[in-house]
Scaffold this motif. Structure first.
Motif, PDB file in Angstrom:
ATOM      1  N   THR A 124       0.828  -1.210   0.000  1.00  0.00           N
ATOM      2  CA  THR A 124       0.000   0.000   0.000  1.00  0.00           C
ATOM      3  C   THR A 124       0.859   1.256   0.000  1.00  0.00           C
ATOM      4  N   ALA A 125       1.893   1.251   0.819  1.00  0.00           N
ATOM      5  CA  ALA A 125       2.766   2.424   0.923  1.00  0.00           C
ATOM      6  C   ALA A 125       3.527   2.684  -0.373  1.00  0.00           C
ATOM      7  N   LEU A 126       3.883   1.618  -1.108  1.00  0.00           N
ATOM      8  CA  LEU A 126       4.688   1.775  -2.321  1.00  0.00           C
ATOM      9  C   LEU A 126       3.847   2.028  -3.568  1.00  0.00           C
ATOM     10  N   ALA A 127       2.537   1.804  -3.481  1.00  0.00           N
ATOM     11  CA  ALA A 127       1.683   1.953  -4.668  1.00  0.00           C
ATOM     12  C   ALA A 127       1.804   3.326  -5.332  1.00  0.00           C
ATOM     13  N   PRO A 128       1.748   4.443  -4.581  1.00  0.00           N
ATOM     14  CA  PRO A 128       1.880   5.754  -5.235  1.00  0.00           C
ATOM     15  C   PRO A 128       3.226   5.922  -5.952  1.00  0.00           C
ATOM     16  N   SER A 129       4.290   5.366  -5.388  1.00  0.00           N
ATOM     17  CA  SER A 129       5.612   5.469  -6.015  1.00  0.00           C
ATOM     18  C   SER A 129       5.658   4.667  -7.305  1.00  0.00           C
ATOM     19  N   VAL A 130       5.008   3.503  -7.302  1.00  0.00           N
ATOM     20  CA  VAL A 130       4.971   2.679  -8.507  1.00  0.00           C
ATOM     21  C   VAL A 130       4.213   3.414  -9.616  1.00  0.00           C
ATOM     22  N   ARG A 131       3.079   4.015  -9.257  1.00  0.00           N
ATOM     23  CA  ARG A 131       2.307   4.791 -10.241  1.00  0.00           C
ATOM     24  C   ARG A 131       3.133   5.959 -10.787  1.00  0.00           C
ATOM     25  N   GLN A 132       3.820   6.649  -9.887  1.00  0.00           N
ATOM     26  CA  GLN A 132       4.630   7.801 -10.291  1.00  0.00           C
ATOM     27  C   GLN A 132       5.714   7.376 -11.280  1.00  0.00           C
TER      28      GLN A 132
END
Length: 346
Positions: A124-132
């Motif tokens: 969950t914490a890494l999801a925004p970084s993956v999208r970015q």
């Protein structure tokens, strides 16, 4: 010949990815409208001429770079890229910190890496970084520990999880004569691999009414912590007959604790991964078994997909779900451990 072979490999991986997307969509029975929404997004992805010698940077970001699994993946990635003088692989360890992984991801995005191979500390914490990263045109291939399931990205390369738990449970039950008290040493609760492995084990062991799970406790994938947990189990349950650990490092810790208590070989201890130290413990009777996956191949496969993505116009925006490549498992016991050749022990 190298040029032709690399193109053949890329085409094979492309076919695997297309098949994986179709299989995943069918198995999950996902609503097409939801799939379309999940994949919606933009990408600044641009093809890089790898074959023409354009410089390429690949980042490998691990949950904990020092563990055997992560070292195996790292070596597999490096082996796959070794014949390309224009490709540089940089490896980063996050020391089991999702916060640190997010920072490393941000740094790698800002530095313009061409692809990122990531083992998520917290999906969950890494999801925004993956999208970015994907939106910036940097393909992300996750390894074993994935980001949030609704975050569509270039690929996930993984060992079996639920089925690994299932296979370990069936073989342990056979070794125990389908009776006895057992315990589970958990990984990090909330991670898909941890939860699926444990669920596969629990669902399967429930078929054996004379086997009882008397305890379950996390050791966070760490051998030393698992030794402490196992010592606690031995004190609380002197008649303990079996232990299933979510990874081999914890199984090795449990085996060392059992040996210190003069119970070497008396407790049926299982792990999952297949690292060489666990295979050696199976050979000397300290462990009863493990589910083996070739981590070198897993890392190599992740690198192949990264190269495919870098060297093509292909981007995550065409996907309706993250493609999964699942590595083949082998059930290893004292009877079968000899089938794992020395050159395949990572």
């Amino acid at each position: 010949m190298k040029f032709k072979m690399k193109k053949v490999i890329a085409l094979m991986v492309a076919a695997i990815m297309v098949l994986s997307v179709a299989t995943l969509a069918l198995a999950a029975r996902v609503d097409p409208a939801k799939q379309k929404a999940a994949a919606a997004g933009t990408s600044n992805k641009k093809r890089v001429d790898i074959y023409g010698g354009a410089p390429v940077k690949i980042a490998y970001i691990a949950h904990d770079i020092g563990t055997p699994n992560n070292q195996g993946w790292k070596e597999g990635i490096e082996r796959e890229c070794a014949s390309w003088p224009n490709i540089k692989v940089d490896s980063y360890g996050a020391e089991e910190s999702a916060e640190k992984q997010v920072q490393i991801m941000t740094d790698c995005i800002n530095q313009g890496y061409n692809a990122i191979i990531l083992q998520c500390s917290d999906g969950t914490a890494l999801a925004p970084s993956v999208r970015q990263a994907e939106e910036a045109g940097i393909p992300v291939i996750t390894v074993n520990l994935d980001c949030a399931s609704d975050t569509v990205h270039s690929a996930l390369v993984m060992a079996v999880d639920y089925d690994a738990g299932r296979m370990a449970a069936d073989k342990m039950a056979e070794q125990l004569g389908e009776t006895g008290d057992i315990a589970i040493i958990q990984g990090v609760p909330g991670l898909a691999r941890t939860d699926n492995l444990e669920q596969g084990f629990r669902d399967t062991i429930a078929k054996y009414p004379k086997i009882k799970i008397v305890a379950a406790q996390t050791a966070s994938f760490q051998k030393d912590t698992a030794m402490t947990v196992m010592n606690s189990f031995l004190q609380s349950y002197p008649d303990l007959k079996g232990v299933f650990a979510i990874n081999d490092a914890m199984a090795e810790g449990a085996a060392l604790a059992a040996e210190s208590a003069n119970k070497k070989g008396q407790i049926c201890i299982w792990g999952a991964d297949g690292e060489k130290d666990a295979l050696a413990m199976i050979e000397n009777g300290s462990m009863a078994g493990t589910i083996y996956t070739n981590s070198w191949d897993e890392g190599s496969t992740a690198a192949k997909i990264a190269l495919l993505m870098i060297g093509s116009e292909y981007s995550y925006t065409v996907l309706t779900a993250t493609p999964k490549v699942i590595m083949e498992p082998i059930v290893v016991t004292t009877e079968t451990v000899g089938s794992i050749a020395a050159e395949d022990r990572w």
